[in-house]
Scaffold this motif. Structure first.
Motif, short mmCIF file in Angstrom:
data_model
loop_
_atom_site.label_atom_id
_atom_site.label_comp_id
_atom_site.label_asym_id
_atom_site.label_seq_id
_atom_site.Cartn_x
_atom_site.Cartn_y
_atom_site.Cartn_z
N THR A 1 31.76 43.42 40.72
CA THR A 1 31.24 44.28 41.79
C THR A 1 31.03 45.72 41.30
O THR A 1 30.45 46.52 42.01
CB THR A 1 32.17 44.28 43.01
N GLN A 2 31.55 46.03 40.12
CA GLN A 2 31.35 47.36 39.57
C GLN A 2 29.89 47.49 39.13
O GLN A 2 29.36 46.63 38.44
CB GLN A 2 32.30 47.61 38.39
N LYS A 3 29.25 48.54 39.52
CA LYS A 3 27.80 48.64 39.33
C LYS A 3 27.39 49.13 37.95
O LYS A 3 26.48 48.59 37.34
CB LYS A 3 27.21 49.54 40.41
N SER A 4 28.04 50.15 37.45
CA SER A 4 27.61 50.75 36.19
C SER A 4 28.51 50.33 35.04
O SER A 4 29.63 49.85 35.23
CB SER A 4 27.63 52.28 36.31
N ALA A 5 28.01 50.52 33.82
CA ALA A 5 28.81 50.24 32.64
C ALA A 5 30.07 51.09 32.63
O ALA A 5 31.16 50.63 32.26
CB ALA A 5 27.97 50.49 31.38
N LYS A 6 29.95 52.34 33.06
CA LYS A 6 31.10 53.25 33.10
C LYS A 6 32.18 52.70 34.03
O LYS A 6 33.36 52.69 33.67
CB LYS A 6 30.64 54.63 33.59
N GLU A 7 31.77 52.24 35.21
CA GLU A 7 32.74 51.69 36.17
C GLU A 7 33.39 50.43 35.63
O GLU A 7 34.61 50.23 35.78
CB GLU A 7 32.05 51.41 37.50
N LYS A 8 32.61 49.58 34.98
CA LYS A 8 33.15 48.33 34.44
C LYS A 8 34.16 48.57 33.33
O LYS A 8 35.24 47.96 33.30
CB LYS A 8 32.01 47.45 33.93
N VAL A 9 33.83 49.47 32.43
CA VAL A 9 34.73 49.76 31.31
C VAL A 9 36.01 50.42 31.82
O VAL A 9 37.12 50.04 31.41
CB VAL A 9 34.03 50.66 30.27
N SER A 10 35.88 51.36 32.71
CA SER A 10 37.07 52.05 33.26
C SER A 10 37.95 51.08 34.02
O SER A 10 39.18 51.09 33.87
CB SER A 10 36.64 53.20 34.18
N TRP A 11 37.32 50.24 34.83
CA TRP A 11 38.09 49.25 35.60
C TRP A 11 38.81 48.30 34.66
O TRP A 11 39.99 48.00 34.84
CB TRP A 11 37.16 48.46 36.52
N PHE A 12 38.12 47.82 33.64
CA PHE A 12 38.69 46.86 32.69
C PHE A 12 39.90 47.46 31.96
O PHE A 12 40.94 46.81 31.84
CB PHE A 12 37.62 46.44 31.70
N LEU A 13 39.77 48.67 31.48
CA LEU A 13 40.87 49.30 30.75
C LEU A 13 42.07 49.55 31.66
O LEU A 13 43.22 49.33 31.27
CB LEU A 13 40.39 50.60 30.12
N GLU A 14 41.81 50.00 32.87
CA GLU A 14 42.92 50.23 33.81
C GLU A 14 43.60 48.91 34.18
O GLU A 14 44.83 48.85 34.32
CB GLU A 14 42.41 50.92 35.08
N GLU A 15 42.82 47.85 34.32
CA GLU A 15 43.40 46.54 34.65
C GLU A 15 44.25 46.03 33.49
O GLU A 15 45.34 45.48 33.69
CB GLU A 15 42.28 45.55 34.97
N GLN A 16 43.78 46.23 32.25
CA GLN A 16 44.57 45.82 31.10
C GLN A 16 45.86 46.62 31.00
O GLN A 16 46.93 46.08 30.67
CB GLN A 16 43.75 45.98 29.81
N SER A 17 45.80 47.89 31.32
CA SER A 17 47.00 48.73 31.34
C SER A 17 48.00 48.21 32.37
O SER A 17 49.21 48.12 32.11
CB SER A 17 46.63 50.18 31.66
N ARG A 18 47.49 47.84 33.54
CA ARG A 18 48.37 47.33 34.60
C ARG A 18 49.00 46.01 34.18
O ARG A 18 50.21 45.80 34.36
CB ARG A 18 47.57 47.14 35.89
N LEU A 19 48.21 45.13 33.59
CA LEU A 19 48.72 43.82 33.20
C LEU A 19 49.75 43.91 32.07
O LEU A 19 50.69 43.13 32.01
CB LEU A 19 47.56 42.92 32.78
N HIS A 20 49.56 44.88 31.17
CA HIS A 20 50.49 45.04 30.05
C HIS A 20 51.68 45.95 30.41
O HIS A 20 52.58 46.14 29.59
CB HIS A 20 49.76 45.64 28.84
#
Length: 205
Positions: A137-156
């Motif tokens: 649902t993230q529209k831009s590449a910036k949003e996708k990359v930021s969301w992905f990195l934050e999610e990986q941080s949360r999971l780790h």
């Protein structure tokens, strides 16, 4: 010898009247297996006719090598697989030495209250899957990359983590080009929000 006490606090076996716990659980044909750290418990493409329970240790759920969630003691997994008899789209690895309990779905079906618990667990698995799909649902590449990195941080559970994928594989996962991923990572680094080196990443606090 199955340690039935280990199942007492598992949500799969929460009963309205826990006095019936011992009568029911002894008839479920439960069994356990030990897994050393780093070994696969259930691999992508495998089927399961049992609901799996983490009785001890920590399990990682992976999709294409990317951590999706961490499972701890009392957590259940593969519940949907047990019901549908589908093959797993995910891989489950022992992060630490683990003891995994197996509850055959055909024995759980005999008890209405246990099947209600199975239904709740299936709903929770679906909710978790939808949460992981939020990246779409993230529209831009910036949003996708930021969301992905934050999610990986949360999971780790850390602002510093390793993603065991090549950049082009991460780009494919996010639905963007490798060039777009490279540019967004560079922008985050220039802004002082990220440090990275190959598969190593560190987000600023």
């Amino acid at each position: 010898m199955v340690d039935l006490h280990a199942y007492l606090t598992c949500p799969l076996f929460h009963l309205k009247d826990m006095r019936s716990f011992w009568n029911i659980i002894t008839l479920l044909d439960l069994h356990e297996e030990e897994f050393p750290a780093g070994s696969p418990i259930l691999e992508r493409g495998m089927a399961s006719k049992e609901v799996l329970v983490v009785l001890d240790g920590t399990v990682e759920e992976l999709a294409g090598g990317v951590l999706q969630r961490t499972l701890e003691k009392n957590d259940c997994f593969a519940t949907t697989l047990a019901l549908t008899q589908d093959r797993s789209p995910l891989t489950y690895m022992a992060k630490t030495d683990c003891t995994i309990g197996y509850a055959p779905i055909w024995t759980l079906r005999r008890h209405g209250e246990l099947m209600e618990n199975v239904t709740r667990l299936v709903a929770k698995e679906a909710e978790d899957a939808l949460s992981r799909l939020a990246i779409l649902t993230q529209k831009s590449a910036k949003e996708k990359v930021s969301w992905f990195l934050e999610e990986q941080s949360r999971l780790h559970h850390s602002r510093t983590f390793v993603i065991p994928l090549k950049r082009k594989e991460i780009a494919a996962l996010l639905g963007i080009t490798p060039t777009a991923l490279y540019l967004e990572l560079r922008n985050l680094e220039k802004a002082g929000k990220l440090k990275s080196d190959h598969s190593w990443y560190q987000l600023s606090r």
